[in-house]
Design a protein around this motif. Sequence first.
Motif, PDB file in Angstrom:
ATOM      1  N   GLY A 139       0.783  -1.229   0.000  1.00 11.95           N
ATOM      2  CA  GLY A 139       0.000   0.000   0.000  1.00 11.95           C
ATOM      3  C   GLY A 139       0.816   1.281   0.000  1.00 11.95           C
ATOM      4  N   PHE A 140       2.095   1.195  -0.395  1.00  6.98           N
ATOM      5  CA  PHE A 140       2.968   2.359  -0.352  1.00  6.98           C
ATOM      6  C   PHE A 140       3.391   2.818  -1.739  1.00  6.98           C
ATOM      7  CE2 PHE A 140       3.660   0.243   3.794  1.00  6.98           C
ATOM      8  CZ  PHE A 140       3.165   1.262   4.604  1.00  6.98           C
ATOM      9  N   ARG A 141       2.567   2.611  -2.734  1.00 10.64           N
ATOM     10  CA  ARG A 141       2.920   2.988  -4.107  1.00 10.64           C
ATOM     11  C   ARG A 141       3.248   4.477  -4.203  1.00 10.64           C
ATOM     12  NH1 ARG A 141      -0.993   1.187  -8.885  1.00 10.64           N
ATOM     13  NH2 ARG A 141      -0.113  -0.803  -8.185  1.00 10.64           N
ATOM     14  N   ASP A 142       2.460   5.315  -3.557  1.00 14.04           N
ATOM     15  CA  ASP A 142       2.688   6.757  -3.635  1.00 14.04           C
ATOM     16  C   ASP A 142       3.781   7.209  -2.669  1.00 14.04           C
ATOM     17  OD1 ASP A 142       0.707   7.032  -5.564  1.00 14.04           O
ATOM     18  OD2 ASP A 142      -0.868   7.347  -4.062  1.00 14.04           O
ATOM     19  N   ALA A 143       3.841   6.597  -1.499  1.00 16.48           N
ATOM     20  CA  ALA A 143       4.822   7.019  -0.498  1.00 16.48           C
ATOM     21  C   ALA A 143       6.242   6.644  -0.895  1.00 16.48           C
ATOM     22  CB  ALA A 143       4.483   6.410   0.861  1.00 16.48           C
ATOM     23  N   CYS A 144       6.414   5.525  -1.588  1.00 20.25           N
ATOM     24  CA  CYS A 144       7.751   5.078  -2.008  1.00 20.25           C
ATOM     25  C   CYS A 144       8.111   5.792  -3.306  1.00 20.25           C
ATOM     26  CB  CYS A 144       7.771   3.565  -2.198  1.00 20.25           C
ATOM     27  SG  CYS A 144       9.385   2.909  -2.673  1.00 20.25           S
ATOM     28  N   VAL A 145       8.930   6.835  -3.189  1.00 17.49           N
ATOM     29  CA  VAL A 145       9.194   7.678  -4.354  1.00 17.49           C
ATOM     30  C   VAL A 145      10.293   7.132  -5.244  1.00 17.49           C
ATOM     31  CG1 VAL A 145       8.293   9.781  -3.340  1.00 17.49           C
ATOM     32  CG2 VAL A 145      10.680   9.166  -2.942  1.00 17.49           C
ATOM     33  N   ALA A 146      11.135   6.230  -4.723  1.00 19.28           N
ATOM     34  CA  ALA A 146      12.209   5.667  -5.546  1.00 19.28           C
ATOM     35  C   ALA A 146      12.751   4.411  -4.879  1.00 19.28           C
ATOM     36  CB  ALA A 146      13.335   6.675  -5.743  1.00 19.28           C
ATOM     37  N   VAL A 147      13.295   3.531  -5.722  1.00 16.65           N
ATOM     38  CA  VAL A 147      14.069   2.386  -5.243  1.00 16.65           C
ATOM     39  C   VAL A 147      15.434   2.491  -5.911  1.00 16.65           C
ATOM     40  CG1 VAL A 147      14.274  -0.105  -5.068  1.00 16.65           C
ATOM     41  CG2 VAL A 147      12.001   0.960  -4.964  1.00 16.65           C
ATOM     42  N   ARG A 148      16.457   2.675  -5.112  1.00 19.11           N
ATOM     43  CA  ARG A 148      17.811   2.865  -5.599  1.00 19.11           C
ATOM     44  C   ARG A 148      18.680   1.658  -5.246  1.00 19.11           C
ATOM     45  NH1 ARG A 148      19.918   7.918  -6.629  1.00 19.11           N
ATOM     46  NH2 ARG A 148      18.369   9.583  -6.834  1.00 19.11           N
ATOM     47  N   ALA A 149      19.724   1.444  -6.024  1.00 21.83           N
ATOM     48  CA  ALA A 149      20.667   0.353  -5.773  1.00 21.83           C
ATOM     49  C   ALA A 149      22.070   0.918  -5.653  1.00 21.83           C
ATOM     50  CB  ALA A 149      20.607  -0.679  -6.888  1.00 21.83           C
ATOM     51  N   CYS A 150      22.801   0.430  -4.658  1.00 25.82           N
ATOM     52  CA  CYS A 150      24.200   0.865  -4.511  1.00 25.82           C
ATOM     53  C   CYS A 150      25.164  -0.074  -5.229  1.00 25.82           C
ATOM     54  CB  CYS A 150      24.564   0.979  -3.034  1.00 25.82           C
ATOM     55  SG  CYS A 150      24.428  -0.555  -2.104  1.00 25.82           S
ATOM     56  N   GLU A 151      24.632  -1.142  -5.835  1.00 24.19           N
ATOM     57  CA  GLU A 151      25.403  -2.121  -6.611  1.00 24.19           C
ATOM     58  C   GLU A 151      26.520  -2.762  -5.781  1.00 24.19           C
ATOM     59  OE1 GLU A 151      24.280  -3.282  -9.195  1.00 24.19           O
ATOM     60  OE2 GLU A 151      22.906  -1.728  -9.904  1.00 24.19           O
ATOM     61  N   ILE A 152      26.173  -3.129  -4.553  1.00 29.28           N
ATOM     62  CA  ILE A 152      27.069  -3.888  -3.684  1.00 29.28           C
ATOM     63  C   ILE A 152      26.402  -5.224  -3.388  1.00 29.28           C
ATOM     64  CG2 ILE A 152      28.253  -3.976  -1.462  1.00 29.28           C
ATOM     65  CD1 ILE A 152      28.058  -0.921  -1.371  1.00 29.28           C
ATOM     66  N   PRO A 153      27.023  -6.357  -3.706  1.00 24.97           N
ATOM     67  CA  PRO A 153      26.422  -7.658  -3.383  1.00 24.97           C
ATOM     68  C   PRO A 153      26.198  -7.806  -1.880  1.00 24.97           C
ATOM     69  CG  PRO A 153      28.262  -7.918  -4.893  1.00 24.97           C
ATOM     70  CD  PRO A 153      28.305  -6.494  -4.408  1.00 24.97           C
ATOM     71  N   VAL A 154      25.214  -8.589  -1.509  1.00 24.81           N
ATOM     72  CA  VAL A 154      24.858  -8.776  -0.104  1.00 24.81           C
ATOM     73  C   VAL A 154      26.073  -9.159   0.733  1.00 24.81           C
ATOM     74  CG1 VAL A 154      23.539 -10.228   1.485  1.00 24.81           C
ATOM     75  CG2 VAL A 154      22.454  -9.355  -0.593  1.00 24.81           C
ATOM     76  N   LEU A 155      26.871 -10.107   0.246  1.00 25.66           N
ATOM     77  CA  LEU A 155      27.977 -10.617   1.044  1.00 25.66           C
ATOM     78  C   LEU A 155      29.198  -9.708   1.021  1.00 25.66           C
ATOM     79  CD1 LEU A 155      27.742 -14.447   0.299  1.00 25.66           C
ATOM     80  CD2 LEU A 155      26.694 -13.117   2.151  1.00 25.66           C
ATOM     81  N   ALA A 156      29.085  -8.556   0.346  1.00 25.07           N
ATOM     82  CA  ALA A 156      30.193  -7.597   0.323  1.00 25.07           C
ATOM     83  C   ALA A 156      29.866  -6.332   1.110  1.00 25.07           C
ATOM     84  CB  ALA A 156      30.536  -7.227  -1.119  1.00 25.07           C
ATOM     85  N   LEU A 157      28.774  -6.324   1.854  1.00 32.97           N
ATOM     86  CA  LEU A 157      28.354  -5.118   2.555  1.00 32.97           C
ATOM     87  C   LEU A 157      29.300  -4.717   3.685  1.00 32.97           C
ATOM     88  CD1 LEU A 157      24.489  -5.661   2.630  1.00 32.97           C
ATOM     89  CD2 LEU A 157      25.691  -3.754   1.540  1.00 32.97           C
ATOM     90  N   GLU A 158      30.115  -5.641   4.159  1.00 39.86           N
ATOM     91  CA  GLU A 158      31.074  -5.307   5.207  1.00 39.86           C
ATOM     92  C   GLU A 158      32.468  -5.024   4.643  1.00 39.86           C
ATOM     93  OE1 GLU A 158      30.993  -8.158   8.363  1.00 39.86           O
ATOM     94  OE2 GLU A 158      28.942  -7.674   8.923  1.00 39.86           O
TER      95      GLU A 158
END
Length: 250
Positions: free
Chosen positions: A132-151
């Motif tokens: 129910g957040f179609r209007d509230a969510c103004v963008a979905v961005r990606a930082c292009e870092i794999p999950v296992l590389a976040l640290e």
Amino acid sequence: MHIRVINPNTTRAMTDLVGRSARVVAAPGTLVDAVQPTMGPASIESHYEEALAVPGLLEQVALGEAEGVDAYVVACFGDPGLDAARELAHGPVIGIAEAAMHVAALVGRRFSVVTTLGRTRARARELADRYGFRDACVAVRACEIPVLALEDPGAQRRLTDECRRAVEQDGADAIVLGCAGMASLCAAIADEVGVPVVDGVAAGTVLAQSLVTLGLRPGAAGEYASPPPKPMSGLLAGFEIHAAVRVPVA
């Protein structure tokens, strides 16, 4: 109260991370443990991996039911297997994407999701629409870092920079971090970007705890009623349900 945080992938370091993040916000007297499946992908970054993670997630819910767990948090931003888990569990099951979006909407009118890889952006957008957040969510961005590389060195800076762009370019007044593996970075990013930054693991834990306190749980009738008993075969034979797993609450 016993809350179980389930990391649907099989990477122990991430399981430990989400467990620590959940315990920080747990109330006195609440036991929080973190578990992972005995089978499944090392991380979840595709529809294929998400589908293969669900049996292991349900395995952990079934084990939790045998141990008397009161509520569960599914610690993957795709909220894999959420509806199926709610059919199995006596208590609340909270997905971290759903929890984070609800909380973000309480502290800001517009929020952006900042996730890992670009290929996962459509899933986050799909969940925003569903919740129910179609209007509230103004963008979905990606930082292009794999999950296992976040640290890895530099990951926090790249993620923080993307969050800052969400504030400056999207007009977001709250940020949702789109991966359970980002949980430990939440406070530092919020300090830099100047808007609320929501970690779904913490948000999901607090919501699960609150629902147990309120005595609210999945309904025993309707869509979240127990699955009907029926035969399973092959690799899924161990998942066969022989009788109703949940009974109506008096």
